[in-house]
Write an enzyme that holds these catalytic residues in place. Structure first.
Site, mmCIF file in Angstrom:
data_model
loop_
_atom_site.group_PDB
_atom_site.id
_atom_site.type_symbol
_atom_site.label_atom_id
_atom_site.label_comp_id
_atom_site.label_asym_id
_atom_site.label_seq_id
_atom_site.Cartn_x
_atom_site.Cartn_y
_atom_site.Cartn_z
ATOM 1 N N VAL A 32 45.063 55.152 54.169
ATOM 2 C CA VAL A 32 45.752 54.166 55.008
ATOM 3 C C VAL A 32 46.690 54.844 56.004
ATOM 4 C CG1 VAL A 32 47.408 52.252 54.967
ATOM 5 C CG2 VAL A 32 45.540 52.309 53.317
ATOM 6 N N GLU A 33 47.341 55.909 55.568
ATOM 7 C CA GLU A 33 48.303 56.586 56.443
ATOM 8 C C GLU A 33 47.635 57.182 57.682
ATOM 9 O OE1 GLU A 33 51.415 56.754 56.672
ATOM 10 O OE2 GLU A 33 52.299 56.303 54.730
ATOM 11 N N SER A 34 46.581 57.945 57.489
ATOM 12 C CA SER A 34 46.028 58.727 58.603
ATOM 13 C C SER A 34 44.518 58.598 58.767
ATOM 14 C CB SER A 34 46.358 60.206 58.402
ATOM 15 O OG SER A 34 45.678 60.714 57.257
ATOM 16 N N TYR A 54 50.898 47.292 54.771
ATOM 17 C CA TYR A 54 50.713 48.665 54.296
ATOM 18 C C TYR A 54 50.507 48.686 52.788
ATOM 19 C CZ TYR A 54 52.212 53.492 53.203
ATOM 20 O OH TYR A 54 52.308 54.785 52.721
ATOM 21 N N GLN A 93 46.558 56.089 49.684
ATOM 22 C CA GLN A 93 47.666 56.231 50.625
ATOM 23 C C GLN A 93 47.290 57.113 51.803
ATOM 24 O OE1 GLN A 93 51.180 58.282 49.244
ATOM 25 N NE2 GLN A 93 52.496 57.233 50.715
#
Length: 209
Positions: A52-54, A144, A49
């Protein structure tokens, strides 16, 4: 001419040029593992996560205004600060990991441990998940969830290798997590291109025939 080629290859193929643009901060990975474990979240999910987020950038800001390592929205951060019991700085990796993983824990509890739906709620909000009785039909949210789920096995393998549970393959690079995002790959490619151009210019200036 041989000297020109040598200068070109030295700059173009230097390990720093190949690695530095795409190397995640391993201390951030360790932080995420710790905070995930404290909340009963499988570390591979949390690592995927954050990736993928940042893309492991604690200073990341999305066009929608999400901030930090786990891309928490400011309004969500305020509510999470009340739960955690202190003011949270979205760009502090510890605060972001604690906030983001506290929120993910909430979503996992709300949706009976369904990782797909909990991730969708993290991205699109639980209101949208409830409205659509599952992952909402938003391309961004669906992509996502797919990206994170695809990375989870890679991080599980990486964690197993680091812990000594599985043999280390000959091509294992233990200093960095696997599965670079497309954006990181593009950054690395840009670094290679810059190195190639710099090598060519220096070669022409100093060793041109």
């Amino acid at each position: 001419m041989k000297k020109w080629i040598l200068a070109f290859l030295t700059i173009f193929l230097t390990p720093g040029a190949l690695d530095m643009a795409v190397r995640p901060n391993l201390s951030l990975a360790e932080l995420v593992i710790r905070e995930a474990s404290d909340r009963g979240i499988p570390p591979a999910i949390a690592l995927a996560q954050a990736h993928v987020e940042s893309n492991w950038n604690p200073s990341a800001v999305s066009p929608a205004g999400a901030q930090g390592l786990f891309q928490v929205m400011p309004t969500t951060l305020v509510g999470l600060a009340r739960i955690i019991g202190r003011t949270l700085n979205p760009f502090n990796p510890i605060d972001s990991a604690q906030a983001g993983l506290t929120y993910l824990r909430q979503m996992l509890d709300r949706y009976g441990g369904n990782v797909h739906v909990a991730l969708a709620a993290y991205n699109a909000g639980p209101g949208n998940v409830d409205k659509h009785h599952g992952i909402p039909p938003f391309m961004e949210t669906q992509n996502y969830v797919k990206k994170i789920m695809a990375l989870i096995p890679e991080y599980e393998a990486w964690l197993a290798i680091r812990s000594g549970e599985t043999p280390i393959p000959s091509d294992f690079k233990g200093e960095k997590p696997p599965g670079l995002t497309r954006e990181a790959g593009l950054v690395g490619a840009a670094g290679l291109l810059i190195g190639a151009v710099a090598g060519a210019i220096i070669g022409l200036i100093f060793f041109g025939d």
